[in-house]
Design an enzyme around this catalytic site. Sequence first.
Site, PDB file in Angstrom:
ATOM      1  N   ASP A 108       2.617  -1.408  -2.289  1.00 61.42           N
ATOM      2  CA  ASP A 108       3.280  -0.288  -2.936  1.00 61.42           C
ATOM      3  C   ASP A 108       3.403   0.932  -2.040  1.00 61.42           C
ATOM      4  O   ASP A 108       4.458   1.537  -1.949  1.00 61.42           O
ATOM      5  CB  ASP A 108       2.595   0.077  -4.261  1.00 61.42           C
ATOM      6  CG  ASP A 108       1.090   0.302  -4.123  1.00 61.42           C
ATOM      7  OD1 ASP A 108       0.544   0.208  -2.999  1.00 61.42           O
ATOM      8  OD2 ASP A 108       0.444   0.567  -5.155  1.00 61.42           O
ATOM      9  N   ASP A 111      -0.627   4.809   2.374  1.00 63.33           N
ATOM     10  CA  ASP A 111      -1.313   6.087   2.244  1.00 63.33           C
ATOM     11  C   ASP A 111      -2.065   6.320   3.551  1.00 63.33           C
ATOM     12  O   ASP A 111      -1.475   6.682   4.548  1.00 63.33           O
ATOM     13  CB  ASP A 111      -2.216   6.070   1.014  1.00 63.33           C
ATOM     14  CG  ASP A 111      -2.772   7.444   0.650  1.00 63.33           C
ATOM     15  OD1 ASP A 111      -2.756   8.339   1.511  1.00 63.33           O
ATOM     16  OD2 ASP A 111      -3.230   7.630  -0.487  1.00 63.33           O
ATOM     17  N   LYS A 139       3.266   7.853   2.319  1.00 68.09           N
ATOM     18  CA  LYS A 139       2.756   9.180   1.971  1.00 68.09           C
ATOM     19  C   LYS A 139       2.658  10.020   3.238  1.00 68.09           C
ATOM     20  O   LYS A 139       2.095   9.587   4.236  1.00 68.09           O
ATOM     21  CB  LYS A 139       1.397   9.076   1.288  1.00 68.09           C
ATOM     22  CG  LYS A 139       0.982  10.375   0.617  1.00 68.09           C
ATOM     23  CD  LYS A 139      -0.350  10.272  -0.070  1.00 68.09           C
ATOM     24  CE  LYS A 139      -0.218   9.708  -1.452  1.00 68.09           C
ATOM     25  NZ  LYS A 139      -1.485   9.837  -2.224  1.00 68.09           N
ATOM     26  N   ASP A 168      -0.936   3.321  -9.823  1.00 65.59           N
ATOM     27  CA  ASP A 168      -1.459   3.600 -11.162  1.00 65.59           C
ATOM     28  C   ASP A 168      -1.985   5.021 -11.316  1.00 65.59           C
ATOM     29  O   ASP A 168      -2.339   5.685 -10.350  1.00 65.59           O
ATOM     30  CB  ASP A 168      -2.579   2.611 -11.500  1.00 65.59           C
ATOM     31  CG  ASP A 168      -3.846   2.870 -10.709  1.00 65.59           C
ATOM     32  OD1 ASP A 168      -4.854   3.263 -11.315  1.00 65.59           O
ATOM     33  OD2 ASP A 168      -3.828   2.684  -9.474  1.00 65.59           O
TER      34      ASP A 168
END
Length: 184
Positions: A108, A111, A139, A168
């Site tokens: 997903d 980061d 990110k 989430d």
Amino acid sequence: MSQLSNQQIEEALRNSECLISSIEVAAAYERLAASVNLHYAGQNPIVMVVMNGGLIPAGQLLTQFTFYHRMYYIHATRYRNNAGTSELEWKFKPDVSVMGEDILLIDDIFDEGITLKAVVDELKKENPKSIKTCVLLNKLHDRKVADFDVDFVGVDVADRYVYGCGMDYHGYLRHMPGIYAIKE
């Protein structure tokens, strides 16, 4: 991870803002699929979905792939109760040999990259022909793990706690069609 009440989830939604709309996300999936299709044209890779976050991006991308592929999933995490740890925990490792195979990992978000890099490093031990990584979000910050980059990125996102499209909010709201964050 503790269960939130419906009221707590609704309050989080009311106090959130959309950072990337569902239309922008759909366009990002189209761009990603086009890039991946170009790269894997004429090949037959193994596509591995990194659970749980990679489920929704993979579902959106797989229907747009034009190359033949086999699909598996892996489940590795560094998170316990929404907090990152230094230790990688394998919840499920696929029972397929990757030796000599082209591998595409779908997740997903990129980061810090610690988990995704650890997964790649672990798979490299099995001598695949190649490993490429694909994420919906990158990110934007300077805390990335050294010497590791993602090969295919859909869209950049601000350095905030984001949810939707596989990510989430305390175990919830992965299904949201856009990218959201609590208002600052």
